[in-house]
Design a protein around this motif. Structure first.
Motif, PDB file in Angstrom:
ATOM      1  N   LEU A  66       0.829  -1.203   0.000  1.00  0.00           N
ATOM      2  CA  LEU A  66       0.000   0.000   0.000  1.00  0.00           C
ATOM      3  C   LEU A  66       0.865   1.255   0.000  1.00  0.00           C
ATOM      4  CD1 LEU A  66      -2.377  -1.329   2.783  1.00  0.00           C
ATOM      5  CD2 LEU A  66      -2.868  -1.266   0.330  1.00  0.00           C
ATOM      6  N   THR A  68       0.642   5.351   0.648  1.00  0.00           N
ATOM      7  CA  THR A  68      -0.190   6.426   1.198  1.00  0.00           C
ATOM      8  C   THR A  68       0.481   7.766   0.944  1.00  0.00           C
ATOM      9  OG1 THR A  68      -1.120   4.994   2.898  1.00  0.00           O
ATOM     10  CG2 THR A  68      -1.247   7.356   3.300  1.00  0.00           C
ATOM     11  N   THR A  75      -4.784   6.183   0.173  1.00  0.00           N
ATOM     12  CA  THR A  75      -3.990   4.964   0.095  1.00  0.00           C
ATOM     13  C   THR A  75      -4.361   4.203  -1.167  1.00  0.00           C
ATOM     14  OG1 THR A  75      -3.784   4.797   2.491  1.00  0.00           O
ATOM     15  CG2 THR A  75      -3.462   2.773   1.239  1.00  0.00           C
TER      16      THR A  75
END
Length: 201
Positions: A66, A68, A75
């Protein structure tokens, strides 16, 4: 006083319908099985790379990588996934399955995200979540192992910083500066590889 007396009832006085009968909660006569309480500890998180505009991370129970953004907090999941979901044991404090803890494995110190593929013997470099700009593929020469991708620097396309052409490596450690096209680039990363075993003496 009546409230205190009602709390003093034994568990055997609680009707059997107080707990639903499921295969995992079937109890012997006279026992009351209570469902497990929610976990009071947040899911374990690994920060894999932190750059100027965001960070790469993975979380317990998930196999996604992920990204962000600091500016928006949004995200985005990358296309590539971990081989298995991250598993963390809260009792021992250790990861059973995790993303690599090797420094620089996913990039280090910049928005360049490095995704190593052992099967293809190459490292794919992305900017952040990979949605802005193309990917750069850096081959890992035969007989060498991937060590990590570190920082970002301005460098023109051409020979690698070790003075070799892409795909060829000197006998010792080397660093490859990758760029996506034959024009100068404003952001490239140094991908480091080393011989898989020491040379004979």
């Amino acid at each position: 006083m009546a409230a205190a007396l009602s709390l003093g009832l034994s568990l055997s006085a609680v009707p059997a319908s107080a707990a639903p009968a499921t295969p995992s909660s079937v109890a012997a006569a006279g026992e009351l099985v209570l469902p497990a309480a929610p976990r009071a500890v947040p899911r374990a998180t690994q920060i894999l790379n932190a750059g100027a505009s965001g960070f790469l991370w993975a979380q317990e129970g998930d196999d996604r990588l992920l990204w962000t953004s600091y500016a928006t907090g949004a995200t985005t999941a990358l296309e590539q996934r971990l081989p298995a979901p991250v598993e963390y044991d809260i009792d021992s404090g250790y990861f059973h399955e995790a993303a690599s803890f090797h420094p620089g494995w996913y990039g280090d110190g910049s928005d360049t995200v490095a995704l190593y593929s052992q099967e293809d013997s190459q490292v794919t470099l992305l900017k952040g979540d990979g949605t802005s700009g193309g990917a750069v593929v850096v081959p890992v020469p035969e007989g060498h192992t991937y060590q990590g991708t570190f920082g970002a620097a301005s460098s023109p396309t051409g020979p690698t910083s070790a003075g070799t052409t892409p795909g060829r490596a000197p006998a010792g450690p080397w660093t490859a500066s990758a760029a996506p096209s034959p024009t100068p680039t404003t952001s490239s990363a140094s991908t480091s590889c080393r011989p898989a075993s020491p040379p004979p003496r």
